[in-house]
Design an enzyme around this catalytic site. Structure first.
Site, PDB file in Angstrom:
ATOM      1  N   ALA A  67      -8.337 -50.229  29.915  1.00 49.02           N
ATOM      2  CA  ALA A  67      -9.479 -50.521  31.019  1.00 49.02           C
ATOM      3  C   ALA A  67      -8.483 -50.262  32.453  1.00 49.02           C
ATOM      4  CB  ALA A  67      -9.999 -51.951  31.166  1.00 49.02           C
ATOM      5  N   GLY A 110      -8.186 -51.540  25.899  1.00 45.77           N
ATOM      6  CA  GLY A 110      -9.729 -51.020  25.905  1.00 45.77           C
ATOM      7  C   GLY A 110      -9.564 -49.592  25.096  1.00 45.77           C
ATOM      8  N   GLU A 113      -9.349 -50.151  21.765  1.00 48.21           N
ATOM      9  CA  GLU A 113     -10.792 -51.145  21.333  1.00 48.21           C
ATOM     10  C   GLU A 113     -11.946 -49.969  21.247  1.00 48.21           C
ATOM     11  OE1 GLU A 113     -10.604 -53.810  24.428  1.00 48.21           O
ATOM     12  OE2 GLU A 113     -10.542 -55.506  23.165  1.00 48.21           O
ATOM     13  N   GLU A 133      -2.706 -56.413  26.618  1.00 45.85           N
ATOM     14  CA  GLU A 133      -3.278 -57.072  27.620  1.00 45.85           C
ATOM     15  C   GLU A 133      -2.408 -58.363  28.013  1.00 45.85           C
ATOM     16  OE1 GLU A 133      -5.007 -55.729  25.025  1.00 45.85           O
ATOM     17  OE2 GLU A 133      -6.756 -55.117  25.726  1.00 45.85           O
TER      18      GLU A 133
HETATM   19  C1  HXC Z   1      -4.930 -48.042  35.603  1.00 48.20           C
HETATM   20  C2  HXC Z   1      -3.292 -46.904  34.701  1.00 48.20           C
HETATM   21  C3  HXC Z   1      -3.383 -47.575  33.337  1.00 48.20           C
HETATM   22  C4  HXC Z   1      -4.325 -48.583  33.417  1.00 48.20           C
HETATM   23  C5  HXC Z   1      -1.968 -46.099  33.048  1.00 48.20           C
HETATM   24  N1  HXC Z   1      -2.300 -45.716  34.306  1.00 48.20           N
HETATM   25  N2  HXC Z   1      -2.591 -47.163  32.675  1.00 48.20           N
HETATM   26  N3  HXC Z   1      -4.034 -47.221  35.777  1.00 48.20           N
HETATM   27  N4  HXC Z   1      -5.308 -48.784  34.547  1.00 48.20           N
HETATM   28  N5  HXC Z   1      -4.761 -49.199  32.277  1.00 48.20           N
HETATM   29  C6  HXC Z   1      -1.713 -44.907  35.449  1.00 48.20           C
HETATM   30  C7  HXC Z   1      -0.525 -45.544  36.199  1.00 48.20           C
HETATM   31  O1  HXC Z   1      -0.594 -46.699  37.141  1.00 48.20           O
HETATM   32  C8  HXC Z   1       0.134 -44.293  36.753  1.00 48.20           C
HETATM   33  O2  HXC Z   1      -0.600 -43.909  37.866  1.00 48.20           O
HETATM   34  C9  HXC Z   1      -0.350 -43.315  35.604  1.00 48.20           C
HETATM   35  O3  HXC Z   1      -1.469 -43.610  35.072  1.00 48.20           O
HETATM   36  C10 HXC Z   1       0.791 -43.040  34.728  1.00 48.20           C
HETATM   37  O4  HXC Z   1       1.233 -43.841  33.994  1.00 48.20           O
HETATM   38  P1  HXC Z   1       2.819 -44.485  33.905  1.00 48.20           P
HETATM   39  O5  HXC Z   1       2.782 -46.201  33.912  1.00 48.20           O
HETATM   40  O6  HXC Z   1       3.444 -43.932  35.156  1.00 48.20           O
HETATM   41  O7  HXC Z   1       3.233 -43.693  32.601  1.00 48.20           O
HETATM   42  P2  HXC Z   1       4.452 -44.316  31.496  1.00 48.20           P
HETATM   43  O8  HXC Z   1       5.518 -44.692  32.419  1.00 48.20           O
HETATM   44  O9  HXC Z   1       4.437 -43.015  30.730  1.00 48.20           O
HETATM   45  O10 HXC Z   1       3.862 -45.511  30.924  1.00 48.20           O
HETATM   46  C11 HXC Z   1       2.713 -45.297  30.131  1.00 48.20           C
HETATM   47  C12 HXC Z   1       2.001 -46.629  29.629  1.00 48.20           C
HETATM   48  C13 HXC Z   1       1.766 -47.569  31.037  1.00 48.20           C
HETATM   49  C14 HXC Z   1       2.825 -47.293  28.686  1.00 48.20           C
HETATM   50  C15 HXC Z   1       0.640 -46.446  28.991  1.00 48.20           C
HETATM   51  O11 HXC Z   1       0.890 -46.766  31.848  1.00 48.20           O
HETATM   52  C16 HXC Z   1       1.058 -48.901  30.727  1.00 48.20           C
HETATM   53  O12 HXC Z   1       1.551 -49.865  30.259  1.00 48.20           O
HETATM   54  N6  HXC Z   1      -0.262 -48.863  31.269  1.00 48.20           N
HETATM   55  C17 HXC Z   1      -1.155 -50.157  30.977  1.00 48.20           C
HETATM   56  C18 HXC Z   1      -1.382 -50.463  29.641  1.00 48.20           C
HETATM   57  C19 HXC Z   1      -2.228 -51.788  29.616  1.00 48.20           C
HETATM   58  O13 HXC Z   1      -1.832 -52.697  29.833  1.00 48.20           O
HETATM   59  N7  HXC Z   1      -3.533 -51.598  28.988  1.00 48.20           N
HETATM   60  C20 HXC Z   1      -4.545 -52.598  29.103  1.00 48.20           C
HETATM   61  C21 HXC Z   1      -5.248 -52.924  29.985  1.00 48.20           C
HETATM   62  S1  HXC Z   1      -6.310 -54.178  30.079  1.00 48.20           S
HETATM   63  P3  HXC Z   1       0.313 -43.562  39.206  1.00 48.20           P
HETATM   64  O14 HXC Z   1      -0.647 -43.519  40.342  1.00 48.20           O
HETATM   65  O15 HXC Z   1       1.229 -44.790  39.481  1.00 48.20           O
HETATM   66  O16 HXC Z   1       0.974 -42.479  38.938  1.00 48.20           O
HETATM   67  C22 HXC Z   1      -7.694 -53.393  29.139  1.00 48.20           C
HETATM   68  C23 HXC Z   1      -8.548 -54.811  28.756  1.00 48.20           C
HETATM   69  C24 HXC Z   1      -9.806 -54.180  28.207  1.00 48.20           C
HETATM   70  O17 HXC Z   1      -7.638 -52.546  28.594  1.00 48.20           O
HETATM   71  C25 HXC Z   1     -10.892 -55.082  28.335  1.00 48.20           C
HETATM   72  C26 HXC Z   1     -12.243 -54.486  28.049  1.00 48.20           C
HETATM   73  C27 HXC Z   1     -12.699 -53.646  29.075  1.00 48.20           C
END
Ligand code: HXC
Length: 259
Positions: A67, A110, A113, A133
């Site tokens: 998400a 998400g 999921e 998360e």
């Molecule tokens: C918003 C995101 C994002 C996310 C990546 N980006 N994941 N933006 N929400 N979930 C954006 C980054 O901010 C970045 O934007 C660009 O995408 C590239 O990501 P990087 O981090 O620079 O890439 P990398 O170093 O290759 O790392 C990849 C990654 C990391 C390991 C996937 O991005 C990451 O950890 N993302 C978050 C994963 C996460 O925690 N997901 C769960 C979210 S909560 P910029 O603008 O900086 O270039 C969830 C709850 C669901 O899903 C509940 C139900 C709805």
């Protein structure tokens, strides 16, 4: 509805629709608009008689990295309650036609999921599945604790949910989370092949069978068995059942019309 964050390729090859999540710069982070678009597209495809199977994909780098954290960052619990985004997720889950996720790269939070909400998952060797998360101070909210646990069992689900560790496509395959792993250049093609195989069957029995398998997740055994039996009988009201059995007896390929 005009789509900003997804691409829909209708009737892609025979009877298969392809939906591509398309926010590549954000690794297909699932913002509210994207999810509304996905729900809208799936509802339309579900009603479209030309379509028998739906494939959802992202790109090589990411199926979806979760998400949209930036959109959620400042939300309060009451904001989330009012937005009620899970209604969208519930609608997606109600898609009657089979949905296959073609996953490459990140399928996290998400994103994982969403893949698990699909009926089958075909992954590229580069795919990484995870529920990270916990690392950002929350926990899975769109079914992760339930679907992951049912798919891979308590030990691995606990580890993934409590540490946020990612697993590779190979590990996901071995744990029973996904159906197939193929080299990256083939994952979409492989998902299409699987969809084409499903499309050869009677759309009516496919619908009833999908509904029955899903029932295994939310019913006790006796209730599930009765449900299955009812759907089994229902197959015999279709022309496709007559055609399928007749074709077998006549040693030819059946021509299923979905009636
Ligand atoms: C918003 C995101 C994002 C996310 C990546 N980006 N994941 N933006 N929400 N979930 C954006 C980054 O901010 C970045 O934007 C660009 O995408 C590239 O990501 P990087 O981090 O620079 O890439 P990398 O170093 O290759 O790392 C990849 C990654 C990391 C390991 C996937 O991005 C990451 O950890 N993302 C978050 C994963 C996460 O925690 N997901 C769960 C979210 S909560 P910029 O603008 O900086 O270039 C969830 C709850 C669901 O899903 C509940 C139900 C709805």
């Amino acid at each position: 509805m005009e789509y900003q964050f997804i691409l829909v390729e209708n009737n892609y090859r025979k009877h298969i629709a392809l939906v591509q999540l398309n926010r590549p710069k954000e690794l297909n982070a699932l913002n509210l608009q994207l999810m509304l678009e996905l729900k809208d597209a799936l509802e339309k495809l579900d009603k479209n008689e030309e379509v028998r199977c739906i494939v959802i994909t992202g790109n090589e780098q990411a199926f979806a990295a979760g998400a949209d954290i930036k959109q959620m960052e400042s939300r309060t619990a009451i904001d989330l309650l009012k937005i009620d985004q899970f209604e969208t997720w519930d609608q997606i889950r109600k898609t009657k036609k089979p949905v296959i996720a073609a996953v490459s790269g990140f399928a996290l939070g998400g994103g994982c999921e969403l893949a698990m909400t699909c009926d089958m998952i075909v992954a590229s060797e580069s795919a990484k599945f995870g529920q990270p998360e916990i690392k950002i101070g929350i926990m899975p909210g769109a079914g992760g604790t339930q679907r992951l646990t049912r798919a891979v069992g308590k030990a691995l689900a606990m580890e993934m949910v409590l540490t946020g560790k990612f697993i590779s496509a190979e590990e996901a395959k071995n744990a029973g989370l996904i159906n197939r792993v193929v080299p990256e250049e083939l994952y979409l093609e492989e998902a299409m092949k699987l969809a084409a195989e499903v499309c050869q069957m009677s759309p009516i029995s496919i619908r009833l069978a999908k509904e029955s398998v899903l029932k295994a997740f939310d019913a006790g055994l006796q209730e599930g068995l009765y449900f299955e039996r009812k759907n089994f009988y229902m197959c015999f009201t279709s022309e496709d059942q007559k055609e399928g059995m007749k074709a077998f007896v006549e040693k030819r390929k059946p021509d299923f019309k979905g009636n």
